[in-house]
Write an enzyme that holds these catalytic residues in place. Sequence first.
Site, short mmCIF file in Angstrom:
data_model
loop_
_atom_site.label_atom_id
_atom_site.label_comp_id
_atom_site.label_asym_id
_atom_site.label_seq_id
_atom_site.Cartn_x
_atom_site.Cartn_y
_atom_site.Cartn_z
N VAL A 133 35.56 46.15 29.10
CA VAL A 133 36.49 47.26 29.25
C VAL A 133 36.44 48.18 28.03
O VAL A 133 36.27 49.40 28.16
CB VAL A 133 37.92 46.72 29.49
CG1 VAL A 133 38.94 47.84 29.44
CG2 VAL A 133 37.99 45.99 30.82
N GLU B 52 32.19 45.43 37.04
CA GLU B 52 30.93 45.12 36.36
C GLU B 52 29.79 45.55 37.27
O GLU B 52 29.88 45.42 38.48
CB GLU B 52 30.85 43.62 36.06
CG GLU B 52 31.84 43.21 35.00
CD GLU B 52 31.74 41.73 34.63
OE1 GLU B 52 30.68 41.13 34.85
OE2 GLU B 52 32.72 41.22 34.11
N GLY C 85 34.28 35.57 42.66
CA GLY C 85 34.20 34.94 41.35
C GLY C 85 34.42 36.01 40.30
O GLY C 85 35.03 37.05 40.58
N CYS D 260 37.65 38.38 36.59
CA CYS D 260 38.90 39.09 36.91
C CYS D 260 39.69 38.47 38.05
O CYS D 260 40.82 38.04 37.86
CB CYS D 260 38.59 40.54 37.20
SG CYS D 260 37.80 41.34 35.80
C1 UGA Z 1 37.15 43.67 39.82
C2 UGA Z 1 37.78 44.90 40.49
O1 UGA Z 1 36.99 45.29 41.62
C3 UGA Z 1 37.87 46.08 39.51
O2 UGA Z 1 38.52 47.18 40.11
C4 UGA Z 1 38.65 45.62 38.26
O3 UGA Z 1 38.73 46.65 37.29
C5 UGA Z 1 37.97 44.41 37.64
O4 UGA Z 1 37.91 43.35 38.64
C6 UGA Z 1 38.77 43.97 36.45
O5 UGA Z 1 39.95 43.60 36.62
O6 UGA Z 1 38.30 44.10 35.33
P1 UGA Z 1 34.64 42.87 39.25
O7 UGA Z 1 35.26 41.53 38.99
O8 UGA Z 1 33.71 43.45 38.25
O9 UGA Z 1 35.80 43.99 39.48
O10 UGA Z 1 33.80 42.77 40.60
P2 UGA Z 1 34.04 43.05 42.16
O11 UGA Z 1 33.01 43.99 42.62
O12 UGA Z 1 35.44 43.39 42.45
O13 UGA Z 1 33.70 41.61 42.80
C7 UGA Z 1 34.47 40.45 42.50
C8 UGA Z 1 33.99 39.27 43.33
O14 UGA Z 1 34.32 39.45 44.71
C9 UGA Z 1 32.48 39.03 43.30
O15 UGA Z 1 32.23 37.64 43.18
C10 UGA Z 1 32.00 39.54 44.64
O16 UGA Z 1 30.82 38.90 45.09
C11 UGA Z 1 33.18 39.19 45.52
N1 UGA Z 1 33.27 40.03 46.75
C12 UGA Z 1 33.50 41.36 46.64
C13 UGA Z 1 33.16 39.42 47.99
O17 UGA Z 1 32.96 38.19 48.11
N2 UGA Z 1 33.28 40.20 49.11
C14 UGA Z 1 33.51 41.53 49.03
O18 UGA Z 1 33.62 42.18 50.11
C15 UGA Z 1 33.61 42.13 47.77
#
Ligand code: UGA
Length: 434
Positions: free
Chosen positions: A11, A155, A261, A264
């Site tokens: 961040v 990320e 995972g 966050c």
């Molecule tokens: C998440 C949020 O999306 C951000 O908005 C936030 O700022 C961030 O946390 C934080 O609090 O710092 P991030 O953890 O980088 O971002 O990644 P995401 O793209 O949200 O994915 C999180 C997890 O959910 C991953 O393991 C991804 O594979 C999974 N996921 C995502 C699914 O299993 N299905 C989906 O449809 C979307």
Amino acid sequence: MKITIVGTGYVGLVTGACFSEVGHQVLCVDKDERKVNMLRANKMPIYEPGLDEVVARNVAAGRLRFSTSLAEGTEYAEVIFIAVGTPPGVEGQADLSYVEQVVREVAEHMSSYRLLVEKSTVPVNTAEQIKRTVLRYSRKDVAFDVASNPEFLREGTAIEDALQPDRVVVGVESERASQLLRAIYEPIIARGGGVFVEMGIASAELTKHASNSFLAMKISYINAVSRICELAGADVEQVANGMGLDRRIGRQFLKAGVGYGGSCFPKDVDAFVHLADQLGYDFDLLKNVRQINEAQRDHVMQKIRHELWVIQDKTVAILGLAFKPCTDDVREAASLYFVPRLREAGAMLRLWDPVATDNFKALYPDLAYFTDIEACVRDADLVLILTEWSQIADFGLERLRSLMKCPVVVDGRNMFDPKEMRAKGFAYHCVGRP
Ligand code: UGA
């Protein structure tokens, strides 16, 4: 404008780099000397596509600097963003000791007005504690404000998210703080970067918790639906498409798989449950979100057991160690669930990831790591897909089948078409599809 950012994790570093990219003068402070030295040598402590270029460009332009001195950071700018870690505490609550330390030190050093902005994910009402701490440790005649400005970057797409956010949420309680934050975000909003939303501090703090937990809930919802799809002979991808076309629902975050995972969602869902509990509300809904996420991994593990029957001495190639593509982050990644279980059951593991192997190796140094998919899948009894890297989709199914001992694929990310997989001779297990 001059801005100080404390903390050069995801961040802090991305925020600092992007503020300098839109023309501000930024000093990033981190007490970790090794990290600061790396950054000064233009080596990124994290893997984030495009970040090194933004950092290099702005360092060269004299808009971005790094320091280990918080005294210097406090002196440097009127606005100080706090972006240090808030790791999970023992009961799931956020550990705020790093935030407190920074606030105390800033308070001790400040000699004129400062605006302290919470950028890290913190529980609601943390601003009140920050105010008390500043009052206790600062000279009493120095004015200050506290504001909340939660971060929503992901990320892997962090630069784009920071420069083109859907919204900038700001919690303030004085006109001066509002003006300063508006001036900082003005160039980002002017580039077409979303809506600037101003609200009370507690509401801004809660918006972050509520947003992340809602997204986690969406994922668990579709994962629960995927289980029903399996029982009913329906296809979760088709259901998600049908649902997602309703603009009130939206297609994003309705991708069924091995569960969420990362650093966050798991932490933030736990923290929100804990926070609600402390405030006197039993957030059962979110406890279920967490349970569904855990159950999803168990369910995929069952598919592997079912297919292999005996896991002992079977060669299992795992494709994808990062918690999602375009990052080297393995925190709370699905790989950390499957690797120990498969290893304990006696599987011979072969692991591939294009960028996350070093981070994984630090935890499991004695496993077999591969830099190319071809070597990883050779003679495998089963391929397990845990991260939807494009290299896996591009590898070629004929090639994959010809290399494996038995053409069995357990796909935790629904990357392939089940019909095509069957037609190509694979035993193919995915999530929520017949
Ligand atoms: C998440 C949020 O999306 C951000 O908005 C936030 O700022 C961030 O946390 C934080 O609090 O710092 P991030 O953890 O980088 O971002 O990644 P995401 O793209 O949200 O994915 C999180 C997890 O959910 C991953 O393991 C991804 O594979 C999974 N996921 C995502 C699914 O299993 N299905 C989906 O449809 C979307």
